[in-house]
Design a protein around this motif. Structure first.
Motif, PDB file in Angstrom:
ATOM      1  N   MET A 158      27.035 -11.232 -12.097  1.00 24.72           N
ATOM      2  CA  MET A 158      27.140  -9.782 -12.016  1.00 24.72           C
ATOM      3  C   MET A 158      25.850  -9.210 -11.439  1.00 24.72           C
ATOM      4  N   GLY A 159      26.006  -8.150 -10.676  1.00 24.73           N
ATOM      5  CA  GLY A 159      24.812  -7.573 -10.069  1.00 24.73           C
ATOM      6  C   GLY A 159      24.928  -6.083  -9.846  1.00 24.73           C
ATOM      7  N   TRP A 160      23.780  -5.482  -9.690  1.00 27.59           N
ATOM      8  CA  TRP A 160      23.677  -4.085  -9.291  1.00 27.59           C
ATOM      9  C   TRP A 160      23.078  -4.036  -7.891  1.00 27.59           C
ATOM     10  N   TYR A 161      23.714  -3.276  -7.043  1.00 35.12           N
ATOM     11  CA  TYR A 161      23.260  -3.067  -5.685  1.00 35.12           C
ATOM     12  C   TYR A 161      23.064  -1.569  -5.485  1.00 35.12           C
ATOM     13  N   ARG A 162      22.342  -1.221  -4.441  1.00 36.53           N
ATOM     14  CA  ARG A 162      22.185   0.196  -4.133  1.00 36.53           C
ATOM     15  C   ARG A 162      22.160   0.401  -2.624  1.00 36.53           C
ATOM     16  N   GLN A 163      22.544   1.603  -2.256  1.00 36.23           N
ATOM     17  CA  GLN A 163      22.523   1.967  -0.846  1.00 36.23           C
ATOM     18  C   GLN A 163      21.995   3.378  -0.714  1.00 36.23           C
ATOM     19  N   ALA A 164      20.852   3.479  -0.067  1.00 32.46           N
ATOM     20  CA  ALA A 164      20.253   4.779   0.197  1.00 32.46           C
ATOM     21  C   ALA A 164      20.780   5.313   1.535  1.00 32.46           C
ATOM     22  N   PRO A 165      20.720   6.608   1.740  1.00 32.58           N
ATOM     23  CA  PRO A 165      21.218   7.183   3.001  1.00 32.58           C
ATOM     24  C   PRO A 165      20.555   6.547   4.212  1.00 32.58           C
ATOM     25  N   GLY A 166      21.373   6.095   5.153  1.00 33.18           N
ATOM     26  CA  GLY A 166      20.852   5.512   6.377  1.00 33.18           C
ATOM     27  C   GLY A 166      20.328   4.096   6.252  1.00 33.18           C
ATOM     28  N   LYS A 167      20.506   3.509   5.072  1.00 31.17           N
ATOM     29  CA  LYS A 167      19.998   2.147   4.855  1.00 31.17           C
ATOM     30  C   LYS A 167      21.132   1.212   4.461  1.00 31.17           C
ATOM     31  N   GLN A 168      20.843  -0.075   4.573  1.00 30.44           N
ATOM     32  CA  GLN A 168      21.833  -1.068   4.189  1.00 30.44           C
ATOM     33  C   GLN A 168      21.872  -1.224   2.673  1.00 30.44           C
ATOM     34  N   ARG A 169      23.003  -1.670   2.189  1.00 31.35           N
ATOM     35  CA  ARG A 169      23.129  -1.944   0.764  1.00 31.35           C
ATOM     36  C   ARG A 169      22.238  -3.126   0.419  1.00 31.35           C
ATOM     37  N   GLU A 170      21.545  -3.037  -0.714  1.00 32.97           N
ATOM     38  CA  GLU A 170      20.627  -4.102  -1.088  1.00 32.97           C
ATOM     39  C   GLU A 170      20.808  -4.478  -2.557  1.00 32.97           C
ATOM     40  N   LEU A 171      20.460  -5.717  -2.843  1.00 35.22           N
ATOM     41  CA  LEU A 171      20.506  -6.192  -4.218  1.00 35.22           C
ATOM     42  C   LEU A 171      19.367  -5.573  -5.010  1.00 35.22           C
ATOM     43  N   VAL A 172      19.686  -5.082  -6.197  1.00 34.46           N
ATOM     44  CA  VAL A 172      18.671  -4.542  -7.101  1.00 34.46           C
ATOM     45  C   VAL A 172      18.365  -5.548  -8.206  1.00 34.46           C
ATOM     46  N   ALA A 173      19.402  -6.030  -8.852  1.00 38.15           N
ATOM     47  CA  ALA A 173      19.227  -6.972  -9.955  1.00 38.15           C
ATOM     48  C   ALA A 173      20.516  -7.744 -10.139  1.00 38.15           C
ATOM     49  N   ARG A 174      20.360  -8.969 -10.653  1.00 34.49           N
ATOM     50  CA  ARG A 174      21.523  -9.815 -10.838  1.00 34.49           C
ATOM     51  C   ARG A 174      21.370 -10.599 -12.123  1.00 34.49           C
ATOM     52  N   ILE A 175      22.482 -10.841 -12.775  1.00 35.70           N
ATOM     53  CA  ILE A 175      22.499 -11.715 -13.942  1.00 35.70           C
ATOM     54  C   ILE A 175      23.599 -12.740 -13.706  1.00 35.70           C
ATOM     55  N   THR A 176      23.238 -14.012 -13.805  1.00 36.62           N
ATOM     56  CA  THR A 176      24.186 -15.067 -13.525  1.00 36.62           C
ATOM     57  C   THR A 176      25.113 -15.306 -14.709  1.00 36.62           C
ATOM     58  N   SER A 177      26.124 -16.112 -14.478  1.00 38.21           N
ATOM     59  CA  SER A 177      27.055 -16.445 -15.559  1.00 38.21           C
ATOM     60  C   SER A 177      26.312 -17.133 -16.699  1.00 38.21           C
ATOM     61  N   GLY A 178      25.223 -17.811 -16.365  1.00 39.89           N
ATOM     62  CA  GLY A 178      24.428 -18.488 -17.383  1.00 39.89           C
ATOM     63  C   GLY A 178      23.387 -17.604 -18.037  1.00 39.89           C
ATOM     64  N   GLY A 179      23.279 -16.370 -17.557  1.00 42.86           N
ATOM     65  CA  GLY A 179      22.354 -15.438 -18.188  1.00 42.86           C
ATOM     66  C   GLY A 179      21.002 -15.302 -17.511  1.00 42.86           C
ATOM     67  N   ARG A 180      20.790 -16.006 -16.423  1.00 41.48           N
ATOM     68  CA  ARG A 180      19.514 -15.863 -15.712  1.00 41.48           C
ATOM     69  C   ARG A 180      19.510 -14.561 -14.932  1.00 41.48           C
ATOM     70  N   THR A 181      18.343 -13.979 -14.841  1.00 40.41           N
ATOM     71  CA  THR A 181      18.220 -12.703 -14.138  1.00 40.41           C
ATOM     72  C   THR A 181      17.250 -12.820 -12.976  1.00 40.41           C
ATOM     73  N   ASN A 182      17.473 -12.007 -11.959  1.00 40.71           N
ATOM     74  CA  ASN A 182      16.494 -11.880 -10.901  1.00 40.71           C
ATOM     75  C   ASN A 182      16.554 -10.455 -10.354  1.00 40.71           C
ATOM     76  N   TYR A 183      15.438 -10.037  -9.787  1.00 43.38           N
ATOM     77  CA  TYR A 183      15.268  -8.645  -9.382  1.00 43.38           C
ATOM     78  C   TYR A 183      14.678  -8.543  -7.987  1.00 43.38           C
ATOM     79  N   ALA A 184      14.997  -7.447  -7.338  1.00 42.66           N
ATOM     80  CA  ALA A 184      14.314  -7.130  -6.093  1.00 42.66           C
ATOM     81  C   ALA A 184      12.850  -6.851  -6.417  1.00 42.66           C
ATOM     82  N   ASP A 185      11.967  -7.224  -5.518  1.00 44.24           N
ATOM     83  CA  ASP A 185      10.532  -7.019  -5.757  1.00 44.24           C
ATOM     84  C   ASP A 185      10.219  -5.557  -6.049  1.00 44.24           C
ATOM     85  N   SER A 186      10.954  -4.665  -5.412  1.00 45.17           N
ATOM     86  CA  SER A 186      10.658  -3.239  -5.535  1.00 45.17           C
ATOM     87  C   SER A 186      10.945  -2.677  -6.928  1.00 45.17           C
TER      88      SER A 186
END
Length: 116
Positions: free
Chosen positions: A33-61
């Motif tokens: 599962m993940g959260w993505y975002r799209q700002a006006p005029g920009k491409q959709r980007e990954l914000v944060a993700r949690i895997t089926s196993g519970g591991r998480t990762n985040y965009a540097d920003s």
């Protein structure tokens, strides 16, 4: 499968918001599962993700400011956003990805606006 995101709104610079994605027809045990975002005029980007196993990762920003979590009992995926900045302004989307078929499920977005 239905993903329903909510919790967006208008917040001042430095404020906090909590987004929630209610998932139906999808199991967290076989979907990342993940959260993505799209700002006006920009491409959709990954914000944060949690895997089926519970591991998480985040965009540097957003590292150190955002936290993704899931509540299996409620079948929700949450995104706690602290120290918000104007550049976090975007439409935020919830996404599920089946770990075997890689089929993607997208919810409708929720708008987050951070005022300076």
């Amino acid at each position: 499968v239905q993903l329903q995101a909510c919790g967006g709104g208008l917040v001042q610079d430095g404020g906090s918001l909590r987004l929630s994605c209610a998932a139906s027809g999808i199991s967290f045990s076989i979907n990342n599962m993940g959260w993505y975002r799209q700002a006006p005029g920009k491409q959709r980007e990954l914000v944060a993700r949690i895997t089926s196993g519970g591991r998480t990762n985040y965009a540097d920003s957003v590292k150190g400011r955002f936290t993704i979590s899931r509540d299996v009992s409620k079948n929700t995926v949450n995104l706690q956003m602290n120290s918000l900045k104007p550049e976090d302004t975007a439409v935020y989307y919830c996404k599920g990805t089946h770990i075997v078929t890689l089929r993607e499920y997208w919810g409708k977005g929720t708008l987050v606006t951070v005022s300076s």
